[in-house]
Design a protein around this motif. Structure first.
Motif, short mmCIF file in Angstrom:
data_model
loop_
_atom_site.label_atom_id
_atom_site.label_comp_id
_atom_site.label_asym_id
_atom_site.label_seq_id
_atom_site.Cartn_x
_atom_site.Cartn_y
_atom_site.Cartn_z
N GLY A 95 108.40 49.03 73.05
CA GLY A 95 109.34 48.38 73.93
C GLY A 95 109.77 47.05 73.34
O GLY A 95 109.93 46.92 72.14
N CYS A 96 109.93 46.05 74.20
CA CYS A 96 110.33 44.72 73.75
C CYS A 96 109.22 43.73 74.08
O CYS A 96 108.70 43.73 75.20
N ARG A 97 108.87 42.89 73.10
CA ARG A 97 107.75 41.96 73.28
C ARG A 97 108.12 40.54 72.88
O ARG A 97 108.99 40.32 72.03
N LEU A 98 107.45 39.60 73.49
CA LEU A 98 107.64 38.18 73.19
C LEU A 98 107.00 37.80 71.86
O LEU A 98 105.90 38.24 71.53
N TYR A 99 107.72 36.98 71.11
CA TYR A 99 107.30 36.47 69.79
C TYR A 99 107.49 34.96 69.88
O TYR A 99 108.61 34.47 69.96
N ILE A 100 106.40 34.21 69.91
CA ILE A 100 106.47 32.76 70.12
C ILE A 100 106.58 32.02 68.79
O ILE A 100 105.80 32.28 67.86
N ILE A 101 107.52 31.09 68.72
CA ILE A 101 107.63 30.16 67.58
C ILE A 101 107.18 28.78 68.05
O ILE A 101 107.58 28.33 69.13
N THR A 102 106.35 28.13 67.27
CA THR A 102 105.88 26.81 67.67
C THR A 102 107.00 25.77 67.53
O THR A 102 107.91 25.93 66.72
N ASP A 117 101.67 39.09 77.73
CA ASP A 117 101.78 39.77 76.44
C ASP A 117 102.57 38.94 75.42
O ASP A 117 103.68 38.50 75.70
N VAL A 118 101.98 38.75 74.26
CA VAL A 118 102.63 38.08 73.13
C VAL A 118 102.32 38.87 71.87
O VAL A 118 101.16 39.14 71.57
N ALA A 119 103.35 39.24 71.13
CA ALA A 119 103.15 40.03 69.91
C ALA A 119 102.74 39.17 68.73
O ALA A 119 101.92 39.59 67.91
N ALA A 120 103.33 37.97 68.62
CA ALA A 120 103.10 37.15 67.43
C ALA A 120 103.35 35.69 67.73
O ALA A 120 104.07 35.34 68.67
N ARG A 170 92.78 36.54 69.90
CA ARG A 170 93.40 37.23 71.02
C ARG A 170 94.20 38.45 70.57
O ARG A 170 94.94 39.04 71.36
N GLY A 171 94.07 38.81 69.30
CA GLY A 171 94.79 39.96 68.78
C GLY A 171 96.28 39.72 68.59
O GLY A 171 97.06 40.67 68.55
N VAL A 172 96.67 38.45 68.47
CA VAL A 172 98.08 38.09 68.29
C VAL A 172 98.33 37.78 66.82
O VAL A 172 97.64 36.93 66.23
N THR A 173 99.30 38.43 66.22
CA THR A 173 99.65 38.23 64.82
C THR A 173 100.06 36.77 64.58
O THR A 173 100.85 36.22 65.34
#
Length: 213
Positions: free
Chosen positions: A8-15, A36-39, A66-69
């Motif tokens: 599906g579609c997942r959140l990808y956080i940039i600092t 949910d955060v993918a990366a 947390r298993g986040v890339t």
């Protein structure tokens, strides 16, 4: 994304580019625990290696536990050496083949492709694990001259199985067209860190908005 399933579609956080290293790890942990955060992509423009390494040492464990890339912006040369999961490079940064050579095949490589299917195809041939399109909306993190049309996400998904990432000015209120067009990841800075109620609330709002599409 090699280390993450694009379901599906997942959140990808940039600092953000600047943050207090004493308090930011806790803020990141709160954000990642909120939904949910993918990366997470560490973005430190114009910083020296010492700043990079200290930030990596503080933030990488928060994400990976947390298993986040955990990815580095531009710095493919540091990714493998510091135990990160990969890197993301832009068109004006390190060439994708060079980034892949430095990191080796196991690590995740993302490539910015602006509004070009041709650049995305080239990135795929160069070993990218995902391609990023945008900016789709005006952004405070960089000057945007031409906004991308969400249709490019749909066209890419029809052409390739390589995941796509949408970037640029994305917040909970405007992300629906990108999800409908087939974006696998939404790369977000201000929508998380600039949320009025804090980054955890930002993550909750974005995930709720994705699910409501």
């Amino acid at each position: 994304m090699a280390a993450v399933i694009a379901d599906g579609c997942r959140l990808y956080i940039i600092t953000p580019e600047r943050f207090d290293l004493h308090t930011f790890p806790d803020l990141l942990a709160q954000a990642l625990d909120a939904g949910d955060v993918a990366a997470v992509q560490l973005r430190l423009k114009n910083s020296d290696d010492d700043v990079w390494r200290r930030a990596i040492d503080a933030l990488r464990p928060v994400s990976q536990s947390r298993g986040v890339t955990f990815l580095l912006n531009d710095r493919a040369d540091l990714a493998a050496a510091t135990g990160c999961d990969g890197a993301h490079v832009g068109q004006e940064d390190m060439p994708a083949p060079e980034a892949r050579r430095l990191m080796g095949p196991p690590l995740t490589l993302g490539v910015t492709c602006k509004s070009s299917l041709d650049l995305a195809q080239r990135a795929a041939e160069d070993g990218a694990d995902y391609v990023a399109f945008g900016a789709f909306f005006p952004s405070t993190s960089k000057q945007v001259t031409n906004l991308a049309d969400p249709e490019i996400l749909r066209r890419w998904s029809q052409r390739s199985t390589l995941p796509s990432c949408a970037i640029g000015g994305i917040i909970a209120a405007n992300l629906a067209p990108l999800v409908r067009a087939g974006a696998n990841f939404l790369a977000i800075i201000g929508g998380v860190w600039g949320h009025a109620e804090g980054p955890a609330a930002g993550v909750r709002a974005i995930n709720a908005a994705i699910k409501s599409v």
